[in-house]
Write an enzyme that holds these catalytic residues in place. Sequence first.
Site, PDB file in Angstrom:
ATOM      1  N   LYS A 175      32.845 -13.850  24.711  1.00 48.64           N
ATOM      2  CA  LYS A 175      32.436 -15.265  24.824  1.00 48.64           C
ATOM      3  C   LYS A 175      31.345 -15.693  23.833  1.00 48.64           C
ATOM      4  CE  LYS A 175      34.394 -15.823  29.354  1.00 48.64           C
ATOM      5  NZ  LYS A 175      34.403 -15.332  30.698  1.00 48.64           N
ATOM      6  N   VAL A 370      33.941  -7.787  32.539  1.00 48.74           N
ATOM      7  CA  VAL A 370      34.462  -7.093  33.722  1.00 48.74           C
ATOM      8  C   VAL A 370      35.046  -5.711  33.441  1.00 48.74           C
ATOM      9  CG1 VAL A 370      34.907  -9.032  35.285  1.00 48.74           C
ATOM     10  CG2 VAL A 370      36.614  -8.395  33.587  1.00 48.74           C
TER      11      VAL A 370
HETATM   12  N1  GLN Z   1      39.454 -11.976  31.101  1.00 47.84           N
HETATM   13  C1  GLN Z   1      38.558 -12.094  32.203  1.00 47.84           C
HETATM   14  C2  GLN Z   1      38.870 -13.341  32.999  1.00 47.84           C
HETATM   15  O1  GLN Z   1      39.162 -14.337  32.438  1.00 47.84           O
HETATM   16  C3  GLN Z   1      37.172 -12.116  31.661  1.00 47.84           C
HETATM   17  C4  GLN Z   1      36.180 -12.218  32.740  1.00 47.84           C
HETATM   18  C5  GLN Z   1      34.944 -11.444  32.558  1.00 47.84           C
HETATM   19  O2  GLN Z   1      34.805 -10.471  31.829  1.00 47.84           O
HETATM   20  N2  GLN Z   1      33.975 -11.863  33.335  1.00 47.84           N
HETATM   21  O3  GLN Z   1      38.839 -13.363  34.188  1.00 47.84           O
END
Ligand code: GLN
Length: 552
Positions: A175, A370
Amino acid sequence: MNKKKSAPVTEGNEANRAKAPSAENGGTTYALFSSLDRTGQGEVLVADLAFALERLGLGNDDPRLFSFFAEIDALGRGARIDFNTFQQLIKTSPILVQKALQKQLIIPEFEQFRDDIKKIFASIAKNTSGKVADYIPQLAKVDPNQFGISVCTVDGQRFSFGDSDQLFSIQSTSKPTSYLIALALHGSEKVHRHVGREPSGHSFNAITLDGHNRPHNPMINAGAILCSSLINPENDAADRFDYVLNTWQRLFGGKRPDFNNSIYLSEKNTADRNFALAYFMREKKVFPPESDLHQALDLYFQCCSISATCENMAVSAATLANAGICPLTNDRVFEDGHVKDTLSLMYSCGMYDFSGEFAFLVGLPAKSGVSGVVQLVIPNVMGIAIWSPKLDIMGNSVRGVEFCIELVKRYNFHTYDTLIAGHSSKSDPRLRVNQIKQEGAVQICWAAANGDLSEIQRLIAAGVDVKEADYDGRTALHLAASEGHDEIVKYLLGHGADLESRDRWGGTPLDDAKRHSRSSVIELIEGRTKKKSISMEKRSDAASCYGSEVLN
Ligand code: GLN
């Protein structure tokens, strides 16, 4: 470099013994050469030179040192080189090598720092709590016990522990980069017309917008999908993804990132929430008119499925710590102002619903994903990547968060630790602090030599230690004594100056006073020494009166 010239020098060969050159013909380089010349025979063992860099975290995988280490390999580590060969060798990367050998890199005592981090790593490895994310089925298939840490300083000094070379999908740590790309393409004003800068107070994938119908910030899913929609929407999907991948490659110091197609497919097939979020955003007219919801979502899933190692992620974190310039390539990937904005948002919003606590406890910008990765940025110092898949209830890597907390317990890296510098028991491994100390030492010595009492008072009030010595080990007291400034000698003695301190030649302040026949200073110092020994005698008398417990 001409290899023929760099033939190894045979041991003890008089003809090869280097003569000390003057400053003009390489005096500094000669001093570095001498510092590695163990036998004083005018030759350096190649292994010693290589090791001098390796122990500072500069190895043969550093793009700046490719030709340096290639030359080393060509010579062989057992070879001995003379000064000319040494000069030729370090010419392949003169500034970096000289800086390193002169202990001018940001973490001069790198081995000590690495050993400390290793201890933290080992103690945190014992923590096996947490649960791997399973809402993206493919994420649940990783070995949950893996644990890696990599560090890269703004000078490109690196080390890693554990599973630091294992690939994982970068997930939400994509991000900040998507936001940075959007900023680079459109500027802050346009980007923030579409996305806010406020923590949302909700989970990262909550279906919520701010009062202006914008995602709250670029660090949550809504904001990141929006940023994806701003990345070259006029191009086709392949070119858009290539653009992102190329940027990551630059952030990784030239290492091409991987892409995990299974994660991508798994993510895409289970992305009801992200689809719902995107439709909600489209209904609220959040996207710029030229963007396509499905393409934006697809690019977002692809960004989350980029695969990298801790080693790569530490280099990209270090690029942010280094204001957008990759330490391994000196490539300016992002503008410093954009990096500042990004770090500000990582500070306030980077760690999901733990962001406030994290800012309070750790006081540094970070971003979590995550897959169990945490990128930590220590501005102007280093980037760190920690990866361990088990997450806490907030969705942050258990070991990742614990590591950050432990790190700032030991080192004064918390943004506001500087407020209590001097009173803090934490260490600071940075050269900058040594330099400031050194500057303080130089200033107080200069003031002492010139008899400038008010300047000395100012420096002591500003926290300069009277015991600090200059490069020759000479303290303010040595200089005041040499120059016969008795007022200053008195003042320094009243503020903790050490009568016993010895300079590089073994001389005490009293020796200086005697050498320059400064009778009043001699009287003063000898008076103090006498007083001191009388009171020592009294104390030991008292001790013997009251028995040995007094001394214990
Ligand atoms: N690809 C994951 C999602 O969109 C990314 C979320 C994360 O790392 N917090 O849910």
